[in-house]
Design an enzyme around this catalytic site. Sequence first.
Site, PDB file in Angstrom:
ATOM      1  N   HIS A 148     -24.256  15.088   2.891  1.00  0.00           N
ATOM      2  CA  HIS A 148     -24.936  14.950   4.183  1.00  0.00           C
ATOM      3  C   HIS A 148     -24.066  14.234   5.211  1.00  0.00           C
ATOM      4  CE1 HIS A 148     -28.265  16.322   1.809  1.00  0.00           C
ATOM      5  NE2 HIS A 148     -28.112  15.296   0.984  1.00  0.00           N
TER       6      HIS A 148
ATOM      7  N   ASP B 244     -21.156  16.499   6.146  1.00  0.00           N
ATOM      8  CA  ASP B 244     -21.547  17.432   7.205  1.00  0.00           C
ATOM      9  C   ASP B 244     -21.618  16.730   8.555  1.00  0.00           C
ATOM     10  OD1 ASP B 244     -21.680  19.611   5.530  1.00  0.00           O
ATOM     11  OD2 ASP B 244     -23.852  19.501   5.224  1.00  0.00           O
TER      12      ASP B 244
ATOM     13  N   ASP C 236     -26.673  14.805  10.633  1.00  0.00           N
ATOM     14  CA  ASP C 236     -27.182  15.884   9.792  1.00  0.00           C
ATOM     15  C   ASP C 236     -28.658  15.584   9.567  1.00  0.00           C
ATOM     16  OD1 ASP C 236     -26.978  18.220   8.139  1.00  0.00           O
ATOM     17  OD2 ASP C 236     -27.068  16.905   6.387  1.00  0.00           O
TER      18      ASP C 236
ATOM     19  N   GLU D  34       0.848  -1.200   0.000  1.00  0.00           N
ATOM     20  CA  GLU D  34       0.000   0.000   0.000  1.00  0.00           C
ATOM     21  C   GLU D  34       0.886   1.253   0.000  1.00  0.00           C
ATOM     22  OE1 GLU D  34      -2.862  -0.452  -0.753  1.00  0.00           O
ATOM     23  OE2 GLU D  34      -3.542  -2.367   0.054  1.00  0.00           O
TER      24      GLU D  34
ATOM     25  N   ASP E 273     -26.548  18.720  13.893  1.00  0.00           N
ATOM     26  CA  ASP E 273     -26.770  20.012  13.239  1.00  0.00           C
ATOM     27  C   ASP E 273     -27.644  20.871  14.159  1.00  0.00           C
ATOM     28  OD1 ASP E 273     -27.310  22.145  11.610  1.00  0.00           O
ATOM     29  OD2 ASP E 273     -28.214  20.967   9.995  1.00  0.00           O
TER      30      ASP E 273
END
Length: 412
Positions: A392, A395, A261, A136, A316
Site C-alpha cells: 500500500h 503504491d 493509496d 557505509e 489513487d
Amino acid sequence: MSETKLSSVIGPAFHFLARDVFQHGHTHYDLSGGRGSLKSSCVSLLVPLILIANPGTHAVVLRKVANTIRDSVYAQYLWAIGELGMAAYWDAKVQPMELIYRPTGQKIMFRGADDPMKIKSIKVPFGYIAVTHFEEKDQFAGRAEIRTILQSTMRGGSKFWNFESYNPPISRDNWANKDSLEERKDRLCHKSTYLEAPSEWLGEQFITEAEHLKATDERAYRHEYLGEAVGTGGNVFENLELREITDREIASFDRIYQGVDWGWFPDPFAFIRLHYDRARETIYFIDEIYQNKLTNDASGKLILQKGYRDAYITCDNAEPKSSADYRAMGLPAKEAVKGPGSVDYGMKWLQRRKIVIDRRRTPHAYDEFVNYEYERNKDGEIISGYPDKDNHLIDATRYALERICRIMGATA
C-alpha cells in the site's frame, strides 16, 4: 598509547584486528556488522593512532554523500579523540571539515564521494595520504567507484591502510555483501555484532530494543542487529539504505512529494511524505499515515494537523470523490494518471533509485519495501510480476512520484 589503554576503549571483538593493523598485517580491512557492533567506533579509534605512529601521513574519511558527514563520521571521530584522551592535541575545523594533530600538522580529512573532483584535488601540506576509511561501504556505487577513489589517494607512500565499514544490506546479492566474500591476501574481513560488545557500553535500552525485535520480528532482528543478509535474492528493492534520517537532513529537503493509496479494511489507508533528490536519484521517506477504517475526513484532518499542505498529494484515481473531498478540505490533492504499463514502469523506476528509510519515522514503509519480493512458481523459482499485496505504501510512493516518472518517460 599503551595496548592496555587502547583495550579499555576498543571493543573486545576488535583486539586481534587492532594488533594486525598496527603490525600492518594487511592493507585492506573490511568491517561488517549490525547495530551496536562497534565497527565504526573501532575504526575511528584506530585511525588517529595510526597517524601518530606514522609521522608524515594523513587520512581521508569518506561517505557517499557529503551532507551526511558532520552528524555521522565527523562526530564519531571527535568522540574517538576524546575517548583516547587526546582532545587537547587536535584542532577541529568544519570549513573544510578536518581534524588537525597540533604537534605535527597531520590531518584527518572528511569528504563526500558525490563530488569525485574534490577527492581528486585533495592536497596535503606534506607527506602522503596513508589511511582511507569508507564509512557505509554499501552506499557507494560498487567496487569500481571505491577503486577509482583509492587510485587517487594511494600514491606517494610506502604503507597504506584502507578501512571499509558497513551494515550488510538485506539481500545477499547486494554488491557489498558479495564483495566481502571475495578472497584477497591483502584484506582482512571482520564481522561483529552487539552481542560481543560490553552491555554497559550499549546501555539497557539498546538491549531491550534488540530483544523486543528478536521476539516480534526475528528476520528483521537478524538483519538489523546481527548484520545478516537475510534476503532471499528475490527482493524487488535491492537498493535500500536503512538508517536514521536526521532532523538536520529533513530541514534541508526542498523537493517534497506526497501520495495516497485509498483503503478501509482489510486494506489500510496509506499516506507517504518523501523527498526526492534528483541529482543523486535518492528517495528519502519523511513520514507516513497507515491505518484501517479512516474516513476521508479523518485522514484529511490528520494530514492537516501535521501541516502537510505544502506539496501536492497524488492519490489513487480509483476514488475521484475521495480526492475531491480532500480538495474541499483545502488539501492540494489530485488523481494519479496511471494508464497502461504505468505500474510496471513505476516499479522499475523506483528500483533504479536509492531509497533511504528510517524505521522509526516510517515503520510500515520499512516493512513493505524490505519484505516485498517477486512472485514465485510452485517450484520456488522467481517469475515476472509484482504481487498485489502488502504494497500500500509502495503504491502511494509510486503515485507521489508519478509526475517525475512521466517527465522521464513513463507511460501516461
